[in-house]
Design a protein around this motif. Structure first.
Motif, PDB file in Angstrom:
ATOM      1  N   SER A 329       0.814  -1.222   0.000  1.00 53.03           N
ATOM      2  CA  SER A 329       0.000   0.000   0.000  1.00 53.03           C
ATOM      3  C   SER A 329       0.845   1.268   0.000  1.00 53.03           C
ATOM      4  O   SER A 329       0.313   2.364  -0.161  1.00 53.03           O
ATOM      5  CB  SER A 329      -0.937   0.013   1.220  1.00 53.03           C
ATOM      6  OG  SER A 329      -0.196   0.074   2.426  1.00 53.03           O
ATOM      7  N   GLU A 330       2.156   1.145   0.179  1.00 51.42           N
ATOM      8  CA  GLU A 330       3.030   2.310   0.243  1.00 51.42           C
ATOM      9  C   GLU A 330       4.081   2.242  -0.862  1.00 51.42           C
ATOM     10  O   GLU A 330       4.556   1.168  -1.225  1.00 51.42           O
ATOM     11  CB  GLU A 330       3.728   2.395   1.610  1.00 51.42           C
ATOM     12  CG  GLU A 330       2.763   2.599   2.777  1.00 51.42           C
ATOM     13  CD  GLU A 330       2.044   3.933   2.705  1.00 51.42           C
ATOM     14  OE1 GLU A 330       2.591   4.870   2.078  1.00 51.42           O
ATOM     15  OE2 GLU A 330       0.949   4.045   3.293  1.00 51.42           O
ATOM     16  N   HIS A 331       4.478   3.412  -1.362  1.00 53.03           N
ATOM     17  CA  HIS A 331       5.525   3.481  -2.378  1.00 53.03           C
ATOM     18  C   HIS A 331       6.879   3.118  -1.773  1.00 53.03           C
ATOM     19  O   HIS A 331       7.153   3.412  -0.618  1.00 53.03           O
ATOM     20  CB  HIS A 331       5.609   4.893  -2.970  1.00 53.03           C
ATOM     21  CG  HIS A 331       4.462   5.229  -3.879  1.00 53.03           C
ATOM     22  ND1 HIS A 331       4.420   4.841  -5.190  1.00 53.03           N
ATOM     23  CD2 HIS A 331       3.315   5.920  -3.643  1.00 53.03           C
ATOM     24  CE1 HIS A 331       3.293   5.276  -5.739  1.00 53.03           C
ATOM     25  NE2 HIS A 331       2.602   5.929  -4.823  1.00 53.03           N
ATOM     26  N   TRP A 332       7.718   2.479  -2.581  1.00 54.53           N
ATOM     27  CA  TRP A 332       9.094   2.217  -2.168  1.00 54.53           C
ATOM     28  C   TRP A 332       9.957   3.415  -2.551  1.00 54.53           C
ATOM     29  O   TRP A 332       9.620   4.178  -3.457  1.00 54.53           O
ATOM     30  CB  TRP A 332       9.608   0.950  -2.848  1.00 54.53           C
ATOM     31  CG  TRP A 332      10.887   0.436  -2.236  1.00 54.53           C
ATOM     32  CD1 TRP A 332      12.147   0.575  -2.723  1.00 54.53           C
ATOM     33  CD2 TRP A 332      11.009  -0.292  -1.017  1.00 54.53           C
ATOM     34  NE1 TRP A 332      13.056  -0.013  -1.887  1.00 54.53           N
ATOM     35  CE2 TRP A 332      12.379  -0.557  -0.814  1.00 54.53           C
ATOM     36  CE3 TRP A 332      10.096  -0.730  -0.048  1.00 54.53           C
ATOM     37  CZ2 TRP A 332      12.862  -1.251   0.287  1.00 54.53           C
ATOM     38  CZ3 TRP A 332      10.570  -1.413   1.052  1.00 54.53           C
ATOM     39  CH2 TRP A 332      11.927  -1.673   1.221  1.00 54.53           C
ATOM     40  N   MET A 333      11.055   3.568  -1.836  1.00 56.57           N
ATOM     41  CA  MET A 333      11.953   4.710  -2.098  1.00 56.57           C
ATOM     42  C   MET A 333      12.487   4.652  -3.539  1.00 56.57           C
ATOM     43  O   MET A 333      12.634   3.579  -4.124  1.00 56.57           O
ATOM     44  CB  MET A 333      13.127   4.662  -1.118  1.00 56.57           C
ATOM     45  CG  MET A 333      14.086   3.493  -1.350  1.00 56.57           C
ATOM     46  SD  MET A 333      15.459   3.452  -0.184  1.00 56.57           S
ATOM     47  CE  MET A 333      14.632   2.804   1.265  1.00 56.57           C
TER      48      MET A 333
END
Length: 441
Positions: A329-333
């Motif tokens: 659910s979250e973007h990776w760096m």
């Protein structure tokens, strides 16, 4: 030994594929020799039926955890030949032996052999097949063993041809029962199903007319929230290995003797199973006076031994909780992983990066059951194969690879004749896995 409680009927062989049907003691029938395929994505019933249609099958069955594989078979004139329900022998076996990698070889009275293999309760492709002899079946298993080093193999013979394996003597369940393959074209050929066709047409018309209403209802939904909830739920199914996880795995290799008395370490093979690693260290017997008990004295506590008479043996062990979950659910760096891999290529013999493919995730639905589109602010995940091969001493070069990677296999080959150099060593490490990337639409 074979169970004598269940009698076997005649063994018909189908024309297109070696398929054999045997009668069960419950007056039902068991099918040996189906074509198995993995299912990727949601809606396994739809995907399984599509696969069965593509193969021209008459019957199919879903199996594995969450129906992850489908078995298909073509049986001609089934209704006239088999009066009872049909069940898949492979599906039954995978349910009975749902832990680890298990294979089974059944030698028939005519010398042919049936071979089945499953992993974590799912039937593997290219198994559930008949072979002309036991050596041919065992040769096919060697390819599977290269993927699953801890594969356990059971061998059974049925010289009389009058029984079924013990695990097939129990009552059959609905999960292994074959379903008939039907099609819309088949329905419209029958006059009695005209009303069904009209109902389908009416449903399509209703869907078109209600499209505007559906759009209006979607505007009131928090699409981003629904997608994040869906991705959070799916995150538990995607494990990744940071460098400390790899380090914890390779630290266990230090407990393995390279040259125990009379034996020699050939290779170490490990495969990841969710959060754990399943490993096996394979030894070969080098001296006629070397005994199994000599090697067993060196076995680390908590590990087990497997012997293959008379000159092969293996330490088998598990490394637990050596992985973490990937938060979908979250973007990776943002990270320039290409330059990093190019940089460390000087200390590895081989680095291979595959093309990217999108991770299939079943979309959340609106009040009408329609899939919601992916919002622009939600990460769109892709994965690509990553393979590295080189000296074991080059492993620390991966400590600064800040990308989520799920390593599927970690193998160490010991070749004392291997030439030495910057990228070569007697201890050759091979890592095979999948690297994940996220981006916005």
């Amino acid at each position: 030994m074979m169970s004598r409680g269940a009698r076997v009927g005649p063994v018909p062989a189908e024309q297109a594929r070696d398929v054999r049907v045997r009668k069960h003691g419950s007056e039902q029938f068991v099918v040996f020799g189906m074509d198995w395929s993995p299912l990727v994505g949601g809606e396994p019933e739809r995907l399984g039926l599509q696969r069965a249609h593509a193969l021209g099958a008459t019957h199919y069955v879903l199996s594995g955890a969450h129906s992850t594989v489908v078995g298909a078979v073509r049986l001609d004139h089934t209704a006239g030949k088999y009066k009872g329900a049909l069940h898949s022998a492979a599906a039954i076996f995978s349910r009975k032996f749902a832990v680890g990698a298990i294979a089974y070889v059944l030698s028939d009275a005519d010398g042919t052999c049936w071979m089945i293999a499953c992993h974590a309760g799912s039937v593997l492709s290219h198994t559930d097949r008949w072979y002309e002899s036991e050596p041919a079946a065992m040769a096919a298993l060697e390819q599977i063993r290269s993927r699953f080093p801890t594969l356990q193999v059971q061998i059974e013979q049925d010289e009389s041809g009058q029984g079924l394996p013990l695990w097939l003597s129990e009552n059959l369940c609905s999960q292994s029962r074959l379903q008939g393959v039907t099609s819309f074209r088949h329905l419209v050929r029958r006059p009695s199903n005209v009303l069904v066709c009209l109902a389908i047409t009416a449903s399509i018309t209703y869907a078109v007319l209600s499209e505007n209403k559906t759009v209006q209802q979607r505007e009131g939904l928090d699409t981003s929230l629904l997608w994040r909830e869906t991705l959070s739920e799916r995150s538990s199914q995607h494990t990744v290995h940071a460098y400390p996880h790899l380090s914890a795995l390779t630290q266990t290799w230090q407990h393995i003797p390279l040259r125990p008395v009379g034996w020699s370490l050939r290779k170490i093979q490990c495969e990841s199973v969710h959060f754990d690693w399943h490993c096996a260290a394979h030894f070969s017997r080098q001296h006629r006076w070397a005994l199994n008990q000599h090697l067993e004295r060196l076995k680390p506590e908590g590990w087990t031994m497997q012997f293959t008479p008379l000159d092969e043996a293996a330490f088998v062990w598990r490394v637990g909780q050596a992985a973490s979950t990937l938060d979908l659910s979250e973007h990776w760096m943002r990270y320039d992983w290409m330059s990093y891999l190019q940089n460390i290529g000087a200390v590895f013999e081989h680095i291979q990066v595959g093309g990217s493919s999108r991770i299939a995730i079943q979309a959340p639905v609106d009040g009408q059951g329609q899939a919601l589109p992916l919002p622009a602010d939600i990460p769109d995940w892709k994965q690509r194969t990553l393979v590295l091969k080189g000296p074991l001493r080059s492993l620390p070069a991966l400590s600064a690879l800040h990308m989520p990677v799920r390593w599927r296999r970690a193998n160490l080959d010991i070749d004392r004749t291997h030439g030495l150099g910057t990228t070569r060593s007697a201890l050759s490490l091979e890592l095979v896995g999948d690297m994940f990337e996220s981006r916005s639409e």
